[in-house]
Design a protein around this motif. Sequence first.
Motif, PDB file in Angstrom:
ATOM      1  N   GLU A 107       0.824  -1.211   0.000  1.00  7.41           N
ATOM      2  CA  GLU A 107       0.000   0.000   0.000  1.00  7.41           C
ATOM      3  C   GLU A 107       0.856   1.259   0.000  1.00  7.41           C
ATOM      4  O   GLU A 107       2.017   1.234   0.408  1.00  7.41           O
ATOM      5  CB  GLU A 107      -0.926   0.007   1.223  1.00  7.41           C
ATOM      6  CG  GLU A 107      -2.019  -1.046   1.174  1.00  7.41           C
ATOM      7  CD  GLU A 107      -3.021  -0.826   0.048  1.00  7.41           C
ATOM      8  OE1 GLU A 107      -3.277   0.333  -0.342  1.00  7.41           O
ATOM      9  OE2 GLU A 107      -3.565  -1.835  -0.445  1.00  7.41           O
ATOM     10  N   LEU A 108       0.263   2.349  -0.430  1.00  7.20           N
ATOM     11  CA  LEU A 108       0.926   3.643  -0.447  1.00  7.20           C
ATOM     12  C   LEU A 108       1.335   4.013   0.972  1.00  7.20           C
ATOM     13  O   LEU A 108       0.530   3.942   1.903  1.00  7.20           O
ATOM     14  CB  LEU A 108      -0.039   4.689  -1.022  1.00  7.20           C
ATOM     15  CG  LEU A 108       0.510   6.065  -1.309  1.00  7.20           C
ATOM     16  CD1 LEU A 108       1.592   6.012  -2.390  1.00  7.20           C
ATOM     17  CD2 LEU A 108      -0.612   6.984  -1.760  1.00  7.20           C
ATOM     18  N   HIS A 109       2.605   4.377   1.135  1.00  2.00           N
ATOM     19  CA  HIS A 109       3.112   4.728   2.468  1.00  2.00           C
ATOM     20  C   HIS A 109       4.354   5.613   2.339  1.00  2.00           C
ATOM     21  O   HIS A 109       4.937   5.733   1.259  1.00  2.00           O
ATOM     22  CB  HIS A 109       3.444   3.464   3.265  1.00  2.00           C
ATOM     23  CG  HIS A 109       4.622   2.710   2.739  1.00  2.00           C
ATOM     24  ND1 HIS A 109       4.569   1.920   1.598  1.00  2.00           N
ATOM     25  CD2 HIS A 109       5.908   2.654   3.174  1.00  2.00           C
ATOM     26  CE1 HIS A 109       5.769   1.400   1.370  1.00  2.00           C
ATOM     27  NE2 HIS A 109       6.596   1.829   2.299  1.00  2.00           N
ATOM     28  N   ASP A 110       4.739   6.211   3.446  1.00  4.35           N
ATOM     29  CA  ASP A 110       5.948   7.019   3.508  1.00  4.35           C
ATOM     30  C   ASP A 110       7.061   6.201   4.133  1.00  4.35           C
ATOM     31  O   ASP A 110       6.818   5.397   5.047  1.00  4.35           O
ATOM     32  CB  ASP A 110       5.714   8.281   4.348  1.00  4.35           C
ATOM     33  CG  ASP A 110       4.702   9.220   3.700  1.00  4.35           C
ATOM     34  OD1 ASP A 110       4.743   9.361   2.463  1.00  4.35           O
ATOM     35  OD2 ASP A 110       3.882   9.802   4.437  1.00  4.35           O
ATOM     36  N   THR A 111       8.285   6.405   3.647  1.00  2.00           N
ATOM     37  CA  THR A 111       9.446   5.704   4.194  1.00  2.00           C
ATOM     38  C   THR A 111      10.288   6.655   5.032  1.00  2.00           C
ATOM     39  O   THR A 111      10.146   7.878   4.930  1.00  2.00           O
ATOM     40  CB  THR A 111      10.332   5.127   3.069  1.00  2.00           C
ATOM     41  OG1 THR A 111      10.944   6.221   2.366  1.00  2.00           O
ATOM     42  CG2 THR A 111       9.518   4.262   2.113  1.00  2.00           C
ATOM     43  N   ASP A 112      11.206   6.092   5.812  1.00  2.00           N
ATOM     44  CA  ASP A 112      12.082   6.923   6.643  1.00  2.00           C
ATOM     45  C   ASP A 112      13.163   7.627   5.826  1.00  2.00           C
ATOM     46  O   ASP A 112      13.860   8.493   6.334  1.00  2.00           O
ATOM     47  CB  ASP A 112      12.697   6.111   7.778  1.00  2.00           C
ATOM     48  CG  ASP A 112      13.519   4.937   7.309  1.00  2.00           C
ATOM     49  OD1 ASP A 112      13.611   4.684   6.085  1.00  2.00           O
ATOM     50  OD2 ASP A 112      14.096   4.248   8.173  1.00  2.00           O
ATOM     51  N   TYR A 113      13.316   7.276   4.537  1.00  2.00           N
ATOM     52  CA  TYR A 113      14.315   7.938   3.696  1.00  2.00           C
ATOM     53  C   TYR A 113      13.671   8.921   2.710  1.00  2.00           C
ATOM     54  O   TYR A 113      14.307   9.400   1.778  1.00  2.00           O
ATOM     55  CB  TYR A 113      15.196   6.928   2.956  1.00  2.00           C
ATOM     56  CG  TYR A 113      14.450   5.890   2.148  1.00  2.00           C
ATOM     57  CD1 TYR A 113      14.104   6.121   0.823  1.00  2.00           C
ATOM     58  CD2 TYR A 113      14.088   4.679   2.723  1.00  2.00           C
ATOM     59  CE1 TYR A 113      13.403   5.180   0.086  1.00  2.00           C
ATOM     60  CE2 TYR A 113      13.403   3.726   1.992  1.00  2.00           C
ATOM     61  CZ  TYR A 113      13.067   3.982   0.679  1.00  2.00           C
ATOM     62  OH  TYR A 113      12.374   3.045  -0.043  1.00  2.00           O
ATOM     63  N   GLY A 114      12.411   9.253   2.940  1.00  2.00           N
ATOM     64  CA  GLY A 114      11.765  10.318   2.183  1.00  2.00           C
ATOM     65  C   GLY A 114      10.948   9.914   0.981  1.00  2.00           C
ATOM     66  O   GLY A 114      10.580  10.762   0.170  1.00  2.00           O
ATOM     67  N   ASP A 115      10.627   8.642   0.851  1.00  4.81           N
ATOM     68  CA  ASP A 115       9.818   8.214  -0.293  1.00  4.81           C
ATOM     69  C   ASP A 115       8.345   8.174   0.092  1.00  4.81           C
ATOM     70  O   ASP A 115       7.989   8.038   1.263  1.00  4.81           O
ATOM     71  CB  ASP A 115      10.263   6.824  -0.770  1.00  4.81           C
ATOM     72  CG  ASP A 115       9.829   6.516  -2.191  1.00  4.81           C
ATOM     73  OD1 ASP A 115       9.224   7.388  -2.850  1.00  4.81           O
ATOM     74  OD2 ASP A 115      10.109   5.398  -2.659  1.00  4.81           O
ATOM     75  N   HIS A 116       7.507   8.305  -0.903  1.00  5.91           N
ATOM     76  CA  HIS A 116       6.053   8.137  -0.796  1.00  5.91           C
ATOM     77  C   HIS A 116       5.730   7.146  -1.902  1.00  5.91           C
ATOM     78  O   HIS A 116       5.738   7.505  -3.081  1.00  5.91           O
ATOM     79  CB  HIS A 116       5.368   9.493  -1.011  1.00  5.91           C
ATOM     80  CG  HIS A 116       3.897   9.489  -0.760  1.00  5.91           C
ATOM     81  ND1 HIS A 116       3.339   9.125   0.452  1.00  5.91           N
ATOM     82  CD2 HIS A 116       2.859   9.812  -1.569  1.00  5.91           C
ATOM     83  CE1 HIS A 116       2.033   9.236   0.383  1.00  5.91           C
ATOM     84  NE2 HIS A 116       1.708   9.645  -0.840  1.00  5.91           N
TER      85      HIS A 116
END
Length: 143
Positions: A107-116
């Motif tokens: 699913e669409l999510h944010d990562t700790d390295y700045g990705d969406h």
Amino acid sequence: MTTHEPGAEPAPTVWHCFRCTDSRLVIDWLVTTLGFVETVSHTDDGRIVHAELLWPEGGGVMLGDGGRADDDPHATPPGTGLAYVVTADSDAVYQRALAAGAEIVMELHDTDYGDHTFSARDPEGNVWSVGQYRGHPAPDAST
């Protein structure tokens, strides 16, 4: 030779290449579901031997029918590919994929390295991750 400028985001210059059992099915899925643009398809006896699809924001993919062959050093088993597609608007691509009925495997999510980002599986099993992360800036060679 083109190099990345220090501190600049890398330009998309690598093309992902893979084999399919039914390239036409995958091409149509990529165009409809993610928004790729088909630029060329070469056929031989009804099989797609080479196709190119451009990603509107830069880069692209190449694909063709065929599986692992002893005499083809580039052949990989169909359905085993994984590609990352960079976009300025992963929400819009995600909504497009949902509307097209894509199998969303992450699913669409944010990562700790700045990705969406999100990931979807095409009809042959290849996984397409779509996100906004353009890669880490090139290091400054003078330091």
